[in-house]
Design a protein around this motif. Structure first.
Motif, PDB file in Angstrom:
ATOM      1  N   LEU A  36      81.627  48.518 -13.481  1.00  0.00           N
ATOM      2  CA  LEU A  36      81.446  48.498 -12.029  1.00  0.00           C
ATOM      3  C   LEU A  36      82.317  47.430 -11.387  1.00  0.00           C
ATOM      4  O   LEU A  36      82.921  47.645 -10.327  1.00  0.00           O
ATOM      5  CB  LEU A  36      79.971  48.271 -11.694  1.00  0.00           C
ATOM      6  CG  LEU A  36      79.020  49.409 -12.040  1.00  0.00           C
ATOM      7  CD1 LEU A  36      77.573  48.987 -11.782  1.00  0.00           C
ATOM      8  CD2 LEU A  36      79.361  50.657 -11.227  1.00  0.00           C
ATOM      9  N   TRP A  37      82.388  46.274 -12.011  1.00  0.00           N
ATOM     10  CA  TRP A  37      83.216  45.177 -11.492  1.00  0.00           C
ATOM     11  C   TRP A  37      84.699  45.559 -11.505  1.00  0.00           C
ATOM     12  O   TRP A  37      85.421  45.304 -10.539  1.00  0.00           O
ATOM     13  CB  TRP A  37      82.975  43.919 -12.325  1.00  0.00           C
ATOM     14  CG  TRP A  37      83.893  42.783 -11.994  1.00  0.00           C
ATOM     15  CD1 TRP A  37      85.030  42.414 -12.655  1.00  0.00           C
ATOM     16  CD2 TRP A  37      83.765  41.854 -10.915  1.00  0.00           C
ATOM     17  NE1 TRP A  37      85.622  41.331 -12.074  1.00  0.00           N
ATOM     18  CE2 TRP A  37      84.860  40.961 -10.994  1.00  0.00           C
ATOM     19  CE3 TRP A  37      82.837  41.693  -9.888  1.00  0.00           C
ATOM     20  CZ2 TRP A  37      85.033  39.910 -10.103  1.00  0.00           C
ATOM     21  CZ3 TRP A  37      83.016  40.644  -8.987  1.00  0.00           C
ATOM     22  CH2 TRP A  37      84.098  39.773  -9.092  1.00  0.00           C
ATOM     23  N   THR A  38      85.127  46.172 -12.585  1.00  0.00           N
ATOM     24  CA  THR A  38      86.549  46.537 -12.699  1.00  0.00           C
ATOM     25  C   THR A  38      86.944  47.545 -11.632  1.00  0.00           C
ATOM     26  O   THR A  38      87.978  47.392 -10.960  1.00  0.00           O
ATOM     27  CB  THR A  38      86.836  47.109 -14.103  1.00  0.00           C
ATOM     28  OG1 THR A  38      86.496  46.136 -15.090  1.00  0.00           O
ATOM     29  CG2 THR A  38      88.302  47.483 -14.239  1.00  0.00           C
ATOM     30  N   VAL A  39      86.138  48.578 -11.460  1.00  0.00           N
ATOM     31  CA  VAL A  39      86.467  49.613 -10.481  1.00  0.00           C
ATOM     32  C   VAL A  39      86.304  49.084  -9.053  1.00  0.00           C
ATOM     33  O   VAL A  39      87.117  49.362  -8.167  1.00  0.00           O
ATOM     34  CB  VAL A  39      85.582  50.856 -10.700  1.00  0.00           C
ATOM     35  CG1 VAL A  39      85.827  51.888  -9.595  1.00  0.00           C
ATOM     36  CG2 VAL A  39      85.848  51.466 -12.063  1.00  0.00           C
ATOM     37  N   GLY A  40      85.264  48.292  -8.841  1.00  0.00           N
ATOM     38  CA  GLY A  40      84.995  47.800  -7.494  1.00  0.00           C
ATOM     39  C   GLY A  40      85.965  46.741  -7.009  1.00  0.00           C
ATOM     40  O   GLY A  40      86.036  46.471  -5.807  1.00  0.00           O
TER      41      GLY A  40
ATOM     42  N   SER B  54      86.359  42.883 -25.342  1.00  0.00           N
ATOM     43  CA  SER B  54      87.565  43.150 -26.119  1.00  0.00           C
ATOM     44  C   SER B  54      88.815  42.568 -25.424  1.00  0.00           C
ATOM     45  O   SER B  54      88.776  41.440 -24.938  1.00  0.00           O
ATOM     46  CB  SER B  54      87.700  44.660 -26.341  1.00  0.00           C
ATOM     47  OG  SER B  54      88.768  44.954 -27.196  1.00  0.00           O
ATOM     48  N   ILE B  55      89.885  43.362 -25.331  1.00  0.00           N
ATOM     49  CA  ILE B  55      91.142  42.852 -24.755  1.00  0.00           C
ATOM     50  C   ILE B  55      91.126  42.843 -23.231  1.00  0.00           C
ATOM     51  O   ILE B  55      92.123  42.473 -22.605  1.00  0.00           O
ATOM     52  CB  ILE B  55      92.344  43.675 -25.257  1.00  0.00           C
ATOM     53  CG1 ILE B  55      92.151  45.162 -24.930  1.00  0.00           C
ATOM     54  CG2 ILE B  55      92.539  43.480 -26.742  1.00  0.00           C
ATOM     55  CD1 ILE B  55      93.334  46.036 -25.304  1.00  0.00           C
ATOM     56  N   TRP B  56      90.002  43.238 -22.612  1.00  0.00           N
ATOM     57  CA  TRP B  56      89.909  43.163 -21.147  1.00  0.00           C
ATOM     58  C   TRP B  56      90.056  41.731 -20.658  1.00  0.00           C
ATOM     59  O   TRP B  56      90.547  41.496 -19.545  1.00  0.00           O
ATOM     60  CB  TRP B  56      88.558  43.730 -20.704  1.00  0.00           C
ATOM     61  CG  TRP B  56      88.378  43.783 -19.208  1.00  0.00           C
ATOM     62  CD1 TRP B  56      88.690  44.815 -18.394  1.00  0.00           C
ATOM     63  CD2 TRP B  56      87.826  42.753 -18.371  1.00  0.00           C
ATOM     64  NE1 TRP B  56      88.383  44.516 -17.080  1.00  0.00           N
ATOM     65  CE2 TRP B  56      87.840  43.244 -17.040  1.00  0.00           C
ATOM     66  CE3 TRP B  56      87.328  41.481 -18.610  1.00  0.00           C
ATOM     67  CZ2 TRP B  56      87.381  42.488 -15.961  1.00  0.00           C
ATOM     68  CZ3 TRP B  56      86.869  40.726 -17.535  1.00  0.00           C
ATOM     69  CH2 TRP B  56      86.891  41.227 -16.232  1.00  0.00           C
ATOM     70  N   VAL B  57      89.638  40.752 -21.491  1.00  0.00           N
ATOM     71  CA  VAL B  57      89.692  39.352 -21.056  1.00  0.00           C
ATOM     72  C   VAL B  57      91.125  38.904 -20.781  1.00  0.00           C
ATOM     73  O   VAL B  57      91.351  38.000 -19.975  1.00  0.00           O
ATOM     74  CB  VAL B  57      89.045  38.436 -22.108  1.00  0.00           C
ATOM     75  CG1 VAL B  57      87.587  38.781 -22.302  1.00  0.00           C
ATOM     76  CG2 VAL B  57      89.779  38.529 -23.444  1.00  0.00           C
ATOM     77  N   ALA B  58      92.102  39.550 -21.441  1.00  0.00           N
ATOM     78  CA  ALA B  58      93.503  39.181 -21.188  1.00  0.00           C
ATOM     79  C   ALA B  58      93.898  39.495 -19.747  1.00  0.00           C
ATOM     80  O   ALA B  58      94.739  38.811 -19.156  1.00  0.00           O
ATOM     81  CB  ALA B  58      94.421  39.906 -22.154  1.00  0.00           C
ATOM     82  N   GLY B  59      93.273  40.523 -19.152  1.00  0.00           N
ATOM     83  CA  GLY B  59      93.554  40.836 -17.754  1.00  0.00           C
ATOM     84  C   GLY B  59      93.145  39.727 -16.829  1.00  0.00           C
ATOM     85  O   GLY B  59      93.823  39.457 -15.817  1.00  0.00           O
TER      86      GLY B  59
ATOM     87  N   VAL C  31      91.815  48.673 -15.798  1.00  0.00           N
ATOM     88  CA  VAL C  31      91.088  49.933 -15.925  1.00  0.00           C
ATOM     89  C   VAL C  31      91.170  50.465 -17.353  1.00  0.00           C
ATOM     90  O   VAL C  31      90.165  50.887 -17.952  1.00  0.00           O
ATOM     91  CB  VAL C  31      91.640  50.960 -14.926  1.00  0.00           C
ATOM     92  CG1 VAL C  31      91.029  52.338 -15.178  1.00  0.00           C
ATOM     93  CG2 VAL C  31      91.353  50.521 -13.500  1.00  0.00           C
ATOM     94  N   LEU C  32      92.373  50.445 -17.914  1.00  0.00           N
ATOM     95  CA  LEU C  32      92.552  50.989 -19.268  1.00  0.00           C
ATOM     96  C   LEU C  32      91.794  50.172 -20.306  1.00  0.00           C
ATOM     97  O   LEU C  32      91.152  50.736 -21.203  1.00  0.00           O
ATOM     98  CB  LEU C  32      94.040  51.028 -19.613  1.00  0.00           C
ATOM     99  CG  LEU C  32      94.892  52.024 -18.819  1.00  0.00           C
ATOM    100  CD1 LEU C  32      96.364  51.894 -19.181  1.00  0.00           C
ATOM    101  CD2 LEU C  32      94.418  53.461 -19.073  1.00  0.00           C
ATOM    102  N   THR C  33      91.862  48.847 -20.207  1.00  0.00           N
ATOM    103  CA  THR C  33      91.182  48.013 -21.204  1.00  0.00           C
ATOM    104  C   THR C  33      89.663  48.058 -21.048  1.00  0.00           C
ATOM    105  O   THR C  33      88.934  47.914 -22.035  1.00  0.00           O
ATOM    106  CB  THR C  33      91.676  46.559 -21.111  1.00  0.00           C
ATOM    107  OG1 THR C  33      91.539  46.095 -19.744  1.00  0.00           O
ATOM    108  CG2 THR C  33      93.122  46.462 -21.539  1.00  0.00           C
ATOM    109  N   CYS C  34      89.198  48.281 -19.831  1.00  0.00           N
ATOM    110  CA  CYS C  34      87.753  48.461 -19.637  1.00  0.00           C
ATOM    111  C   CYS C  34      87.300  49.748 -20.326  1.00  0.00           C
ATOM    112  O   CYS C  34      86.250  49.780 -21.008  1.00  0.00           O
ATOM    113  CB  CYS C  34      87.420  48.498 -18.152  1.00  0.00           C
ATOM    114  SG  CYS C  34      85.657  48.725 -17.802  1.00  0.00           S
ATOM    115  N   GLY C  35      88.080  50.803 -20.153  1.00  0.00           N
ATOM    116  CA  GLY C  35      87.768  52.046 -20.847  1.00  0.00           C
ATOM    117  C   GLY C  35      87.812  51.887 -22.353  1.00  0.00           C
ATOM    118  O   GLY C  35      86.979  52.455 -23.085  1.00  0.00           O
ATOM    119  N   TYR C  36      88.775  51.085 -22.822  1.00  0.00           N
ATOM    120  CA  TYR C  36      88.874  50.841 -24.264  1.00  0.00           C
ATOM    121  C   TYR C  36      87.652  50.089 -24.783  1.00  0.00           C
ATOM    122  O   TYR C  36      87.109  50.416 -25.851  1.00  0.00           O
ATOM    123  CB  TYR C  36      90.142  50.041 -24.549  1.00  0.00           C
ATOM    124  CG  TYR C  36      90.281  49.607 -25.999  1.00  0.00           C
ATOM    125  CD1 TYR C  36      90.696  50.507 -26.976  1.00  0.00           C
ATOM    126  CD2 TYR C  36      89.998  48.300 -26.383  1.00  0.00           C
ATOM    127  CE1 TYR C  36      90.814  50.121 -28.307  1.00  0.00           C
ATOM    128  CE2 TYR C  36      90.113  47.895 -27.703  1.00  0.00           C
ATOM    129  CZ  TYR C  36      90.519  48.813 -28.666  1.00  0.00           C
ATOM    130  OH  TYR C  36      90.633  48.421 -29.980  1.00  0.00           O
TER     131      TYR C  36
END
Length: 394
Positions: A48-52, A97-102, A16-21
């Motif tokens: 949408l994918w992250t929250v869902g 960005s860094i969301w891919v690390a998740g 969630v945090l990295t998606c916001g970033y």
């Protein structure tokens, strides 16, 4: 709670945090993109994918391989779409960005370090394609993500093994405790009856002598069976014995205090249970004030005292005298059982335990061990025997 649960919660928060970033970076640099609508569309799908899918990253069972594959595909798409949105390469980070690390960490927690290593290499290859060259920053990012994900994956594997080992150890401990409880019940009832039949049959003679001989053989066989632990199961639901005692309770524990079977009960005065053991040749010395103990502990102590008195009658003779001394100390309750019998020869207790005779090892020491206490036996040949029971106060 599983040792993995905190990791899954942390992963959900990270996504969630990295998606916001990623969204904030795009909004800040929106004017630098040649095709901002393409980037905005991708980030909308990503959000949408992250929250869902927050529920998907809550446990290993819900985080299926198919979900991981789609999640990784979304990350790769964002990396490879970045050059199309930022044709002039004015913005440093990729769209996700860094969301891919998740996504990589999800593989690490789900499948361990091998899955993490493979996913990291795929993400690294996509970053090289996006950059068009193997720059120092690209190599640094690839190594950082790979090492971190492999480390987390390895920790997860070790934690899973430790959790399984702990669960197995707890299962074995529970089975052992139940087996010891059943062994005590057998010792305090069946074995004593068989021994009495053998003695009385031998004394009467005739057909009774044959019955006594058979009872003696069965006593030896049963002692061997119980002491070896073979064939003594640990049932999931204890059942009442044929004399109507409560489930999970020894038949020799004496009368059950009122309310003991109705859940948590008030403490029991140990003096009242030990008074039932006193008699013509058994003298009880007790303090003037009550000695409260939880009902299970009080019954176990009284049963251990009963086992000690049984040993006095059996080995010291019917004419032996026994004394019970009850002491209430600040941090423990002490009960001493002393007799004026011939005492125990050196090495006799060890030999009796090897023969399967569990009067001391299970009926006395076993009960106190389950309470976190201790049972010490001191005996001098010709000077009687003293059994000291110590139970810590709750």
């Amino acid at each position: 709670m599983s040792v993995e649960a905190p990791l899954w919660r942390a992963l959900a928060g990270y996504r969630v945090l990295t998606c916001g970033y990623a969204v904030a970076v795009f909004a800040y640099n929106s004017e630098a993109y040649a095709r901002p609508l393409l980037g905005a569309g991708y980030l909308a799908v990503l959000a949408l994918w992250t929250v869902g899918t927050l529920g998907r990253v809550s446990s290993a069972e819900r985080c299926t391989p198919r979900f991981l594959a789609v999640d990784l595909l979304l990350a790769l798409t964002g990396i490879l779409v970045t050059p199309l949105a930022d044709t002039r390469a004015l913005v440093g980070p990729t769209l996700p960005s860094i969301w891919v690390a998740g996504s990589v960490l999800a593989f690490a927690i789900k499948g361990g370090w091998r899955w993490a290593a493979a996913t990291s290499l795929v993400i690294g290859a996509a970053n090289i394609v996006e950059r068009g060259e193997l720059s120092r920053d690209t190599v640094h990012n690839i190594v950082l993500v790979t090492v971190a994900s492999i480390g987390i994956g390895y920790v997860v594997e070790v934690a899973r093994v430790s959790e399984r080992t702990l669960a197995e150890a707890l299962r074995i401990e529970a089975a052992t405790r139940e087996r010891e409880r059943l062994a005590r019940d057998i010792h305090d009832s069946v074995l004593q009856v068989l021994a009495m039949v053998q003695r009385r049959g031998s004394a009467i003679g005739g057909e009774a002598a044959e019955l006594g001989r058979l009872a003696g053989e069965q006593e030896v066989a049963l002692r061997t069976l119980v002491s070896s632990g073979v064939g003594v199961p640990a049932p999931a639901v204890p059942t009442a014995d044929r004399r109507g005692t409560a489930p999970g309770r020894d038949a020799s524990d004496g009368p059950e205090p009122p309310g003991a079977s109705d859940g948590p009960a008030d403490p029991v005065d140990l003096r009242s249970l030990l008074a039932l053991r006193a008699g013509g040749r058994v003298t009880l010395a007790e303090p003037g004030a009550p000695v409260p103990l939880p009902p299970p502990a009080a019954r176990a102590v009284a049963a251990a005292v009963g086992a000690a008195l049984d040993n006095v009658r059996r080995h010291a003779g019917e004419g032996a005298h026994a004394w019970i001394l009850l002491e209430d100390e600040p941090d423990a309750v002490l009960v001493t059982v002393r007799d004026d019998g011939p005492g125990i020869a050196p090495g006799r207790l060890e030999a009796a335990e090897a023969e399967g005779r569990m009067g001391v090892s299970l009926s006395i020491r076993g009960r106190l061990r389950e309470l976190g206490g201790s049972a010490d036996v001191v005996s001098v040949p010709g000077q009687g025997t003293e059994v000291e029971l110590k139970v810590p106060k709750p």
